[in-house]
Design a protein around this motif. Sequence first.
Motif, PDB file in Angstrom:
ATOM      1  N   THR A 201       0.854  -1.181   0.000  1.00  0.00           N
ATOM      2  CA  THR A 201       0.000   0.000   0.000  1.00  0.00           C
ATOM      3  C   THR A 201       0.888   1.228   0.000  1.00  0.00           C
ATOM      4  OG1 THR A 201      -1.702  -1.176   1.262  1.00  0.00           O
ATOM      5  CG2 THR A 201      -1.842   1.230   1.190  1.00  0.00           C
ATOM      6  N   ALA A 202       0.810   2.016  -1.065  1.00  0.00           N
ATOM      7  CA  ALA A 202       1.679   3.182  -1.219  1.00  0.00           C
ATOM      8  C   ALA A 202       0.861   4.461  -1.315  1.00  0.00           C
ATOM      9  CB  ALA A 202       2.550   3.030  -2.464  1.00  0.00           C
ATOM     10  N   TRP A 203       1.417   5.542  -0.766  1.00  0.00           N
ATOM     11  CA  TRP A 203       0.850   6.881  -0.895  1.00  0.00           C
ATOM     12  C   TRP A 203       1.892   7.750  -1.578  1.00  0.00           C
ATOM     13  CZ3 TRP A 203      -4.172   7.870   0.554  1.00  0.00           C
ATOM     14  CH2 TRP A 203      -4.791   6.905   1.343  1.00  0.00           C
ATOM     15  N   TYR A 204       1.561   8.264  -2.752  1.00  0.00           N
ATOM     16  CA  TYR A 204       2.523   9.024  -3.546  1.00  0.00           C
ATOM     17  C   TYR A 204       1.981  10.422  -3.837  1.00  0.00           C
ATOM     18  CZ  TYR A 204      -0.581   8.207  -7.511  1.00  0.00           C
ATOM     19  OH  TYR A 204      -1.668   8.198  -8.341  1.00  0.00           O
ATOM     20  N   THR A 205       2.891  11.354  -4.114  1.00  0.00           N
ATOM     21  CA  THR A 205       2.499  12.713  -4.434  1.00  0.00           C
ATOM     22  C   THR A 205       2.988  13.111  -5.823  1.00  0.00           C
ATOM     23  OG1 THR A 205       2.654  15.051  -3.807  1.00  0.00           O
ATOM     24  CG2 THR A 205       4.529  13.656  -3.245  1.00  0.00           C
ATOM     25  N   ALA A 206       2.082  13.622  -6.636  1.00  0.00           N
ATOM     26  CA  ALA A 206       2.444  14.107  -7.965  1.00  0.00           C
ATOM     27  C   ALA A 206       3.127  15.469  -7.893  1.00  0.00           C
ATOM     28  CB  ALA A 206       1.199  14.191  -8.846  1.00  0.00           C
ATOM     29  N   ASP A 207       3.140  16.084  -6.693  1.00  0.00           N
ATOM     30  CA  ASP A 207       3.828  17.366  -6.535  1.00  0.00           C
ATOM     31  C   ASP A 207       5.336  17.210  -6.698  1.00  0.00           C
ATOM     32  OD1 ASP A 207       1.389  18.516  -6.027  1.00  0.00           O
ATOM     33  OD2 ASP A 207       1.581  18.412  -3.852  1.00  0.00           O
ATOM     34  N   ILE A 208       5.837  15.993  -6.475  1.00  0.00           N
ATOM     35  CA  ILE A 208       7.257  15.697  -6.710  1.00  0.00           C
ATOM     36  C   ILE A 208       7.281  14.616  -7.789  1.00  0.00           C
ATOM     37  CG2 ILE A 208       9.443  14.987  -5.671  1.00  0.00           C
ATOM     38  CD1 ILE A 208       8.362  15.867  -2.990  1.00  0.00           C
ATOM     39  N   PRO A 209       7.359  15.008  -9.059  1.00  0.00           N
ATOM     40  CA  PRO A 209       7.151  14.072 -10.186  1.00  0.00           C
ATOM     41  C   PRO A 209       8.353  13.193 -10.493  1.00  0.00           C
ATOM     42  CG  PRO A 209       7.607  16.254 -11.025  1.00  0.00           C
ATOM     43  CD  PRO A 209       7.576  16.388  -9.528  1.00  0.00           C
ATOM     44  N   VAL A 210       8.709  12.323  -9.537  1.00  0.00           N
ATOM     45  CA  VAL A 210       9.747  11.324  -9.772  1.00  0.00           C
ATOM     46  C   VAL A 210       9.163   9.954  -9.482  1.00  0.00           C
ATOM     47  CG1 VAL A 210      11.682  12.871  -9.298  1.00  0.00           C
ATOM     48  CG2 VAL A 210      10.672  11.577  -7.420  1.00  0.00           C
ATOM     49  N   SER A 211       9.471   8.976 -10.312  1.00  0.00           N
ATOM     50  CA  SER A 211       8.925   7.622 -10.144  1.00  0.00           C
ATOM     51  C   SER A 211       9.813   6.835  -9.192  1.00  0.00           C
ATOM     52  CB  SER A 211       8.841   6.918 -11.503  1.00  0.00           C
ATOM     53  OG  SER A 211       8.248   5.652 -11.376  1.00  0.00           O
ATOM     54  N   ASN A 212       9.838   7.259  -7.937  1.00  0.00           N
ATOM     55  CA  ASN A 212      10.798   6.689  -6.992  1.00  0.00           C
ATOM     56  C   ASN A 212      10.176   6.566  -5.615  1.00  0.00           C
ATOM     57  OD1 ASN A 212      13.362   5.751  -6.053  1.00  0.00           O
ATOM     58  ND2 ASN A 212      14.361   7.113  -7.519  1.00  0.00           N
ATOM     59  N   GLY A 213      10.924   5.935  -4.703  1.00  0.00           N
ATOM     60  CA  GLY A 213      10.452   5.745  -3.347  1.00  0.00           C
ATOM     61  C   GLY A 213      11.524   5.096  -2.497  1.00  0.00           C
ATOM     62  N   PRO A 214      11.209   4.755  -1.244  1.00  0.00           N
ATOM     63  CA  PRO A 214      12.198   4.160  -0.351  1.00  0.00           C
ATOM     64  C   PRO A 214      12.565   2.744  -0.773  1.00  0.00           C
ATOM     65  CG  PRO A 214      10.022   4.062   0.634  1.00  0.00           C
ATOM     66  CD  PRO A 214       9.887   4.875  -0.615  1.00  0.00           C
ATOM     67  N   ASP A 215      13.747   2.302  -0.345  1.00  0.00           N
ATOM     68  CA  ASP A 215      14.208   0.939  -0.579  1.00  0.00           C
ATOM     69  C   ASP A 215      14.149   0.610  -2.072  1.00  0.00           C
ATOM     70  OD1 ASP A 215      15.137  -1.635  -0.039  1.00  0.00           O
ATOM     71  OD2 ASP A 215      13.878  -1.845   1.718  1.00  0.00           O
ATOM     72  N   ASP A 216      13.494  -0.506  -2.458  1.00  0.00           N
ATOM     73  CA  ASP A 216      13.436  -0.878  -3.874  1.00  0.00           C
ATOM     74  C   ASP A 216      12.068  -0.584  -4.496  1.00  0.00           C
ATOM     75  OD1 ASP A 216      11.975  -2.778  -2.538  1.00  0.00           O
ATOM     76  OD2 ASP A 216      12.794  -4.495  -3.608  1.00  0.00           O
ATOM     77  N   TYR A 217      11.279   0.278  -3.858  1.00  0.00           N
ATOM     78  CA  TYR A 217       9.938   0.576  -4.350  1.00  0.00           C
ATOM     79  C   TYR A 217       9.973   1.751  -5.325  1.00  0.00           C
ATOM     80  CZ  TYR A 217       9.016  -2.289  -0.273  1.00  0.00           C
ATOM     81  OH  TYR A 217       9.040  -3.304   0.647  1.00  0.00           O
ATOM     82  N   TRP A 218       9.189   1.660  -6.381  1.00  0.00           N
ATOM     83  CA  TRP A 218       9.166   2.678  -7.424  1.00  0.00           C
ATOM     84  C   TRP A 218       7.993   2.408  -8.363  1.00  0.00           C
ATOM     85  CZ3 TRP A 218      10.346   1.906 -12.844  1.00  0.00           C
ATOM     86  CH2 TRP A 218      10.509   0.564 -13.185  1.00  0.00           C
ATOM     87  N   GLY A 219       7.893   3.193  -9.449  1.00  0.00           N
ATOM     88  CA  GLY A 219       6.930   2.887 -10.500  1.00  0.00           C
ATOM     89  C   GLY A 219       5.641   3.662 -10.472  1.00  0.00           C
ATOM     90  N   LEU A 220       5.535   4.685  -9.599  1.00  0.00           N
ATOM     91  CA  LEU A 220       4.330   5.505  -9.535  1.00  0.00           C
ATOM     92  C   LEU A 220       4.617   6.906 -10.089  1.00  0.00           C
ATOM     93  CD1 LEU A 220       3.081   4.360  -6.036  1.00  0.00           C
ATOM     94  CD2 LEU A 220       1.878   4.031  -8.205  1.00  0.00           C
ATOM     95  N   PRO A 221       3.589   7.626 -10.522  1.00  0.00           N
ATOM     96  CA  PRO A 221       3.809   8.951 -11.118  1.00  0.00           C
ATOM     97  C   PRO A 221       4.048  10.044 -10.083  1.00  0.00           C
ATOM     98  CG  PRO A 221       1.479   8.446 -11.118  1.00  0.00           C
ATOM     99  CD  PRO A 221       2.179   7.215 -10.622  1.00  0.00           C
ATOM    100  N   GLY A 222       4.867   9.751  -9.106  1.00  0.00           N
ATOM    101  CA  GLY A 222       5.177  10.701  -8.055  1.00  0.00           C
ATOM    102  C   GLY A 222       5.942  10.006  -6.946  1.00  0.00           C
ATOM    103  N   LEU A 223       6.629  10.779  -6.129  1.00  0.00           N
ATOM    104  CA  LEU A 223       7.439  10.228  -5.039  1.00  0.00           C
ATOM    105  C   LEU A 223       6.561   9.554  -3.998  1.00  0.00           C
ATOM    106  CD1 LEU A 223      10.326  10.041  -3.798  1.00  0.00           C
ATOM    107  CD2 LEU A 223       9.778  12.152  -2.564  1.00  0.00           C
ATOM    108  N   ILE A 224       6.937   8.334  -3.586  1.00  0.00           N
ATOM    109  CA  ILE A 224       6.217   7.602  -2.539  1.00  0.00           C
ATOM    110  C   ILE A 224       6.613   8.176  -1.182  1.00  0.00           C
ATOM    111  CG2 ILE A 224       5.870   5.369  -1.438  1.00  0.00           C
ATOM    112  CD1 ILE A 224       6.547   4.069  -4.145  1.00  0.00           C
ATOM    113  N   LEU A 225       5.634   8.688  -0.434  1.00  0.00           N
ATOM    114  CA  LEU A 225       5.900   9.271   0.882  1.00  0.00           C
ATOM    115  C   LEU A 225       5.566   8.317   2.026  1.00  0.00           C
ATOM    116  CD1 LEU A 225       4.750  12.988   0.544  1.00  0.00           C
ATOM    117  CD2 LEU A 225       6.908  11.911  -0.087  1.00  0.00           C
ATOM    118  N   GLU A 226       4.713   7.343   1.762  1.00  0.00           N
ATOM    119  CA  GLU A 226       4.363   6.355   2.791  1.00  0.00           C
ATOM    120  C   GLU A 226       4.133   5.016   2.108  1.00  0.00           C
ATOM    121  OE1 GLU A 226       0.750   5.474   5.986  1.00  0.00           O
ATOM    122  OE2 GLU A 226       1.271   7.552   5.507  1.00  0.00           O
TER     123      GLU A 226
END
Length: 296
Positions: A201-226
């Motif tokens: 379960t991921a919560w991402y923000t399009a305000d920071i338009p990078v397809s990235n996140g913590p550890d090895d998680y990625w693939g969303l149209p915004g930075l994963i914050l939770e």
Amino acid sequence: YFCRYNLNFKKMKTLIINLVTFCAFLISYLVNAQDFQGKAYYQTQRKMEMSLEDSEMSDAQKEKMEAMLKKQFERTYILTFNKEASIYKEEEKLDAPTGNVQSGGMRVMVMGGNAGLEQYKNTKTKKFANEQDLFGKSFLVKDELETYNWEFTDESKIIGKYLCFKAVAKREVESMSFRVDSDDEEKSKDVEKEKNERVLTAWYTADIPVSNGPDDYWGLPGLILELHDGDSMSYLCTKIVMNTKDKIEEPTSGKVVNQTEYRKLMEKKMKEMQQQYGGRERKGGSGESISIRIGG
């Protein structure tokens, strides 16, 4: 004739000015896109289940052991990112956990600590390169990023000052564990492998338009914050700093192996630990069974 020539000259001058302005805007946009960079700080928590069957430890000693183990997995990591790549690394602290926990005459060695080691992701090439330390030996695990089939929802919430949207995905996880039984060597013989499916379960923000996140998680149209990996691991972004100037470079130190090769090395090391610790009798002749389960 002179007036007409003068009029054409003014039109041409205006066209040139507009063209120069557009080129300047385009160059500025490309430069800003290339330099788009920031840091996200994540607090991690891992679920832990520990069973000390027939243990001689008192209730107070067990609580102390559980508290120390819990501290091992509550850490702060920093994700340094740009549009395409990132470095994920544990925040350096003077009182950082050592990876060894001792209480009541028992010592537990925690595998998987990566203090000071870098995890590199490139979302454009879909590759990663992670530094790993396996009992004093340095490895560089290089392979393809895992692809998550994210499903988008209409749920949203505010994290800090950012509007975030919810996405979910499923992943199959293989875990390895072994049991040490001081009076029954057969029970301590094999490394147990278990595969299970977890819901991300991921919560991402399009305000920071990078397809990235913590550890090895990625693939969303915004930075994963939770992010919650099942009920075993949680990541919560506590701070974001934009317009940083840190270099993001792929690490090069360590023996290069792929993910499959590194898992085999870990399994081999766990079997060696069983041979070293399994089947031993504690002082006093009493048998003690230790079972520690971390995560799913």
